[in-house]
Design an enzyme around this catalytic site. Structure first.
Site, PDB file in Angstrom:
ATOM      1  N   TYR A 147       0.999  -1.268  -0.032  1.00  0.00           N
ATOM      2  CA  TYR A 147      -0.034  -0.010  -0.008  1.00  0.00           C
ATOM      3  C   TYR A 147       0.678   1.177   0.060  1.00  0.00           C
ATOM      4  O   TYR A 147       1.930   1.400   0.768  1.00  0.00           O
ATOM      5  CB  TYR A 147      -0.815  -0.038   1.269  1.00  0.00           C
ATOM      6  CG  TYR A 147      -1.751   1.144   1.469  1.00  0.00           C
ATOM      7  CD1 TYR A 147      -2.888   1.564   0.456  1.00  0.00           C
ATOM      8  CD2 TYR A 147      -1.705   2.280   2.427  1.00  0.00           C
ATOM      9  CE1 TYR A 147      -3.623   2.531   0.546  1.00  0.00           C
ATOM     10  CE2 TYR A 147      -2.333   3.156   2.557  1.00  0.00           C
ATOM     11  CZ  TYR A 147      -3.352   3.713   1.641  1.00  0.00           C
ATOM     12  OH  TYR A 147      -4.276   4.675   1.625  1.00  0.00           O
ATOM     13  N   ASP A 242       9.157   2.691   0.261  1.00  0.00           N
ATOM     14  CA  ASP A 242       8.120   3.450   0.956  1.00  0.00           C
ATOM     15  C   ASP A 242       8.208   2.852   2.313  1.00  0.00           C
ATOM     16  O   ASP A 242       7.706   1.724   2.627  1.00  0.00           O
ATOM     17  CB  ASP A 242       6.738   3.049   0.405  1.00  0.00           C
ATOM     18  CG  ASP A 242       5.541   3.958   0.921  1.00  0.00           C
ATOM     19  OD1 ASP A 242       5.883   4.428   2.051  1.00  0.00           O
ATOM     20  OD2 ASP A 242       4.520   3.707   0.570  1.00  0.00           O
ATOM     21  N   LYS A 270       3.932   8.538   9.350  1.00  0.00           N
ATOM     22  CA  LYS A 270       3.569   8.072  10.656  1.00  0.00           C
ATOM     23  C   LYS A 270       4.336   8.351  11.757  1.00  0.00           C
ATOM     24  O   LYS A 270       4.349   9.485  12.107  1.00  0.00           O
ATOM     25  CB  LYS A 270       3.438   6.464  10.340  1.00  0.00           C
ATOM     26  CG  LYS A 270       2.266   6.090   9.367  1.00  0.00           C
ATOM     27  CD  LYS A 270       1.845   4.659   9.340  1.00  0.00           C
ATOM     28  CE  LYS A 270       0.642   4.488   8.377  1.00  0.00           C
ATOM     29  NZ  LYS A 270       0.469   4.129   7.287  1.00  0.00           N
TER      30      LYS A 270
HETATM   31  C1  LIG Z   1       0.322   4.619   5.837  1.00  0.00           C
HETATM   32  C2  LIG Z   1       1.050   4.387   4.374  1.00  0.00           C
HETATM   33  C3  LIG Z   1       0.880   5.382   3.538  1.00  0.00           C
HETATM   34  C4  LIG Z   1      -0.233   6.357   3.672  1.00  0.00           C
HETATM   35  O1  LIG Z   1       0.108   7.514   4.570  1.00  0.00           O
HETATM   36  P1  LIG Z   1      -1.103   8.365   4.991  1.00  0.00           P
HETATM   37  O2  LIG Z   1      -0.324   9.397   5.895  1.00  0.00           O
HETATM   38  O3  LIG Z   1      -2.035   7.379   5.360  1.00  0.00           O
HETATM   39  O4  LIG Z   1      -1.313   9.285   3.747  1.00  0.00           O
HETATM   40  C5  LIG Z   1       1.530   5.116   2.393  1.00  0.00           C
HETATM   41  N1  LIG Z   1       2.513   4.257   2.414  1.00  0.00           N
HETATM   42  C6  LIG Z   1       2.391   3.196   3.166  1.00  0.00           C
HETATM   43  C7  LIG Z   1       3.779   2.310   3.447  1.00  0.00           C
HETATM   44  C8  LIG Z   1       1.889   3.444   4.505  1.00  0.00           C
HETATM   45  O5  LIG Z   1       1.755   2.413   5.557  1.00  0.00           O
END
Ligand SMILES: *Cc1c(COP(=O)(O)O)cnc(C)c1O
Length: 431
Positions: A147, A242, A270
């Protein structure tokens, strides 16, 4: 299952449904996969949370990852209040941006410059633009089960058959955008080699969660990630980690440091904002030189580098940078997980908690190392039942069987002991 008191949460949810689609501002909060409505939270302190009906829980959702120090950490609180007292936002630089950047970059061998934004999605969106602007190529390779936020070109799933061109997984994403993304299964070196051979001239980057933790915990073979690194280098494709979840979670240098693999671009989110909205992307100086105003890749933000959010990030990362922080987190998590796994094994339950660092995932598939999205059993009844039994016993985990749980520095051995007992009892009652 006896069920907890939910009268106030239910009333609030009815009202919320008149304001927000599905009554929520982010879909996973809606409790769709566990039934009933969400619990409205009132307060958090340390590893504990309280809802609007006065129920008390040990929290393993931790805001889906940001709260590595738990709720209401005194240092975060102090920093935030002090920054707020000096003004919430200026739209001009403050020293706090320098401080957070220095904290990150001084220890990070993989990136030389960073740009702060306000969410993980924004970080990914901006970094994808940078990858395209830097390489002059347009297509992006992603992996099924990872994701990357709700960026248009990332809301894409594998096409049918052998086609690697993605099809959009959300209404509102034009197929033309989806076609700019190629999708491969995780952990499949053969498929990767073929795809890169055929598309090297059009691929700007390969984006991956090096520790995929948004769709189960799909721990990859290191050989797969190493091969990905090599293929990217050989073919002038940027390797994009990511690390919005794994960054500052499995170690101060994230999965890149944990695995010893150097990506070209990293995104954070995060934990970096300590519960306030912060994201970031970083790369070598030569790549970052393409970002405006130095270079032609445009990217901006009214609230980027917001001082209050920076202050929270500084407080959190200062704690994380202390010697032994991650070792301690990992040790606590392993003790907790091993105890529950030993119980499940003893009783012959088809259940296994999979873990890395202070992340865990509840696998009802009975396979210790699930590495691809399609290996997850889509029947989430086991998860749903366990979730409800845990609520009864004062334990809150994220309301979806695809999501991982988090342990924070505020989870004391005593609370983890209580929680482990609750897990074992809950397992006994569902199997
Ligand atoms: C949570 C997450 C996102 C998105 O971050 P948001 O602050 O919710 O927009 C993107 N990539 C990864 C790997 C994530 O865990």
């Amino acid at each position: 299952m006896k069920g907890i008191k939910k009268d106030n949460s239910e009333a609030l949810f009815e009202t919320a449904k008149t304001y927000f689609p599905g009554g929520v501002n982010s879909p996973v909060r809606a409790f769709k996969s566990v039934g009933g409505g969400p619990l409205f939270m009132k307060k958090g302190d340390g590893c504990m949370i309280w809802d609007e009906d006065g129920n008390e829980f040990i929290d393993f959702c931790c805001s889906w990852g940001p709260l590595i120090l738990g709720h209401n950490n005194p240092k975060v609180y102090e920093n935030v209040v002090s920054a707020l007292g000096n003004g919430a936002s200026f739209g001009a630089p403050t020293v706090l941006e320098n401080e957070l950047a220095s904290l990150i970059l001084s220890k990070n061998p993989f990136i030389e410059k960073i740009r702060f934004v306000s969410s993980g999605t924004e970080a990914v969106m901006s970094a994808l633009r940078l990858a395209r602007g830097y390489t002059g190529k347009t297509k992006v390779l992603k992996f099924e089960g990872c994701y990357h936020g709700h960026v248009d070109s990332m809301l894409v799933k594998a096409g049918s058959g052998l086609a690697t061109f993605g099809t959009s997984s959300s209404a509102g994403v034009p197929e033309e955008y989806a076609n700019e993304t190629l999708v491969l299964p995780l952990n499949n070196i053969e498929a990767l080699r073929i795809c890169i051979r055929e598309n090297k001239d059009v691929l700007a980057c390969a984006i991956i969660e090096p520790i995929p933790a948004n769709n189960g915990l799909l721990l990859q073979d290191k050989s797969f990630l190493t091969e990905l690194r090599e293929l990217c280098t050989e073919n002038n494709i940027l390797l994009f980690f990511d690390e919005v979840i794994s960054g500052f979670r499995v170690g101060f240098n994230g999965a890149a440091g944990y695995l010893g693999i150097a990506p070209d671009i990293i995104t954070y989110g995060k934990i970096i904002g300590g519960g306030l909205p912060v994201g970031a992307y970083g790369a070598r100086a030569e790549i970052m030189a393409h970002v405006s105003p130095d270079g032609p890749v445009y990217q901006a933000g009214t609230l980027s580098g917001n001082p209050v959010a920076m202050a929270a990030g500084i407080a959190v990362l200062t704690e994380c940078a202390k010697p032994g922080f991650y070792e301690n987190q990992k040790e606590k998590t392993e003790t907790f997980v091993n105890r529950i796994n030993a119980h499940a094994k003893n009783k012959g339950y088809n259940f296994e908690m999979i873990t890395v660092g202070s992340i865990f995932w509840l696998s009802f598939d009975g396979k210790k190392r699930i590495q691809r999205a399609d290996q997850i059993d889509g029947n989430m009844d086991g998860f749903k039942n366990l979730f409800l039994e845990l609520l009864d016993r004062g334990v809150y985990i994220g309301p979806s069987g695809y999501e991982v749980g988090f342990i924070s520095a505020a989870h004391t051995p005593e609370k983890l002991d209580t929680a482990a007992r609750a897990f074992c009892e809950a397992l006994d009652s569902i199997f």
